[in-house]
Design an enzyme around this catalytic site. Structure first.
Site: not given
Ligand code: UT7
Length: 332
Positions: A114, A259, A289
């Site tokens: 990135c 980014h 992204n």
């Molecule tokens: O470009 C390079 C750098 N990359 C980044 O900077 C990305 C940084 N990270 C992120 O953008 C976020 O962490 C994500 C978008 C990847 C994930 O979002 P989050 O708010 O951190 O979600 P999480 O991983 O904490 O998950 C929350 C909940 C979980 O369910 P439970 O355990 O609370 O029941 C996940 O299983 O959301 C669930 N979940 C989803 N649900 C529906 C994770 N992905 C999905 C999905 N659809 N696609």
């Protein structure tokens, strides 16, 4: 020492638009979750047999050259940022060199994910400043969709990443008032496996095996929460580093192009910097992204939309796999 400036910028994304609705038919996700957690509404994914990384970057380059009023023959060097080249060997710079009929100029590939485009811009900037080259093509391009796990297990990454290409032509600035002021580059390899693609790799007995495909080790893996936490800290640090280096206040920024990792990350930085909406450019809503391509695509769209004027102070900042992070400050 002379300064370098962006003479032209272009972009191209594959025609196929993938909506959140379409993703929710492939995996257990929903439009609401994706919009709320990432800000993304749709993204572009390549079509095998039609798009290649080289074809996407060729179209972006043609636009950048046209806007710079230059041709491929005017370019002295290529710096190509990607972690998803068409071939494992050789890199993608040479494929673009062949495709567009450049002279037999040097072509360097940069693999900083990135942050790749800002790293590439920084390398090109040094070459122009020292007088080694006069016109450098800097490309950021990525095809991520073929390495995404589109099952429920991979949903947190596969809803974010997308494909596209952006390119700029860098050349010497004719005025002291315009050009790149400084670039700032960092890395912290202890977190390499928080966002990585394990296979195929050269340190295995065979580079690619049925077992690797079976286990999913060829998919991009991301610990989203860890990446998010580091990202918000490092973005702020590296933007402040650039401002301090040039003795400028946060309010001097006319346009911040972060980014495009997650809209929530951009909004957090915007709020910390106290910048109004019109001073931060986001296009993740319809682009997703695209890793090394996000910044040049956003620059190109911002320019098209009249959001960048002569003399504006532009801040570019990125964070991603490695971890690596970087910033650049420039007067347009
Ligand atoms: O470009 C390079 C750098 N990359 C980044 O900077 C990305 C940084 N990270 C992120 O953008 C976020 O962490 C994500 C978008 C990847 C994930 O979002 P989050 O708010 O951190 O979600 P999480 O991983 O904490 O998950 C929350 C909940 C979980 O369910 P439970 O355990 O609370 O029941 C996940 O299983 O959301 C669930 N979940 C989803 N649900 C529906 C994770 N992905 C999905 C999905 N659809 N696609």
């Amino acid at each position: 020492m002379r300064k370098s400036k962006i003479l032209g910028v272009g972009h191209y994304v594959p025609e196929r638009v993938v909506t959140n609705e379409e993703l929710s038919q492939m995996m257990d996700t929903s439009n609401e979750w994706i919009v709320e957690r990432t800000g993304i509404q749709s993204r572009h994914w390549f079509t095998p047999g039609i798009d290649t990384l080289t074809s996407l970057s060729k179209k972006a380059t043609e636009m950048a050259l046209e806007r710079a009023n230059l041709t491929a023959k005017d370019i002295d060097f290529i710096v190509f940022a990607t972690i998803t080249p068409d071939y494992f060997i050789p890199g993608n710079g040479v494929l673009l060199q062949r495709e567009l009929g450049f002279d037999n100029i040097g072509a360097l590939d940069i693999r900083n994910a990135c942050s790749g485009f800002i790293y590439a811009l920084s390398v090109a900037d040094q070459f122009i400043k020292t007088g080694m080259y006069d016109r450098i093509l800097v490309v950021g391009a990525e095809i991520q969709s073929s390495a995404l796990d589109k099952s429920d297990e991979g949903r947190s990454s596969s809803v974010i990443f997308a494909d596209g290409a952006g390119a700029v032509v860098l050349g010497p600035s004719s005025s002291d008032q315009s050009g790149i002021l400084s670039t700032h580059l960092h890395s912290q390899g202890e977190y390499a496996e928080e966002l990585y693609c394990k296979d195929p790799g050269s340190s295995r007995e065979v580079r690619l095996s049925p077992e690797m495909l079976e286990s999913g080790s060829t998919f991009l893996k991301m610990n989203g929460n860890a990446v998010f936490k580091h990202a918000v800290l490092r973005f702020m640090e590296v933007i402040q580093e650039a401002l301090d280096h040039n003795q400028l206040e946060q309010s001097a920024i006319d346009l911040l192009i972060p980014h495009q990792a997650n809209l929530r990350i951009s909004q957090y930085i915007q709020q910390k910097l106290g910048l109004p909406n019109e001073k931060v450019f986001n296009n993740i809503m319809h682009m997703g992204n695209t890793t090394a391509a996000t910044i040049p695509i956003a620059l190109s769209e911002a320019r098209e939309q009249g959001k960048i004027k002569e003399g504006d102070l532009i801040c570019l900042a990125a964070f991603g796999s490695g971890f690596t992070w970087a910033s650049a400050l420039l007067h347009w």
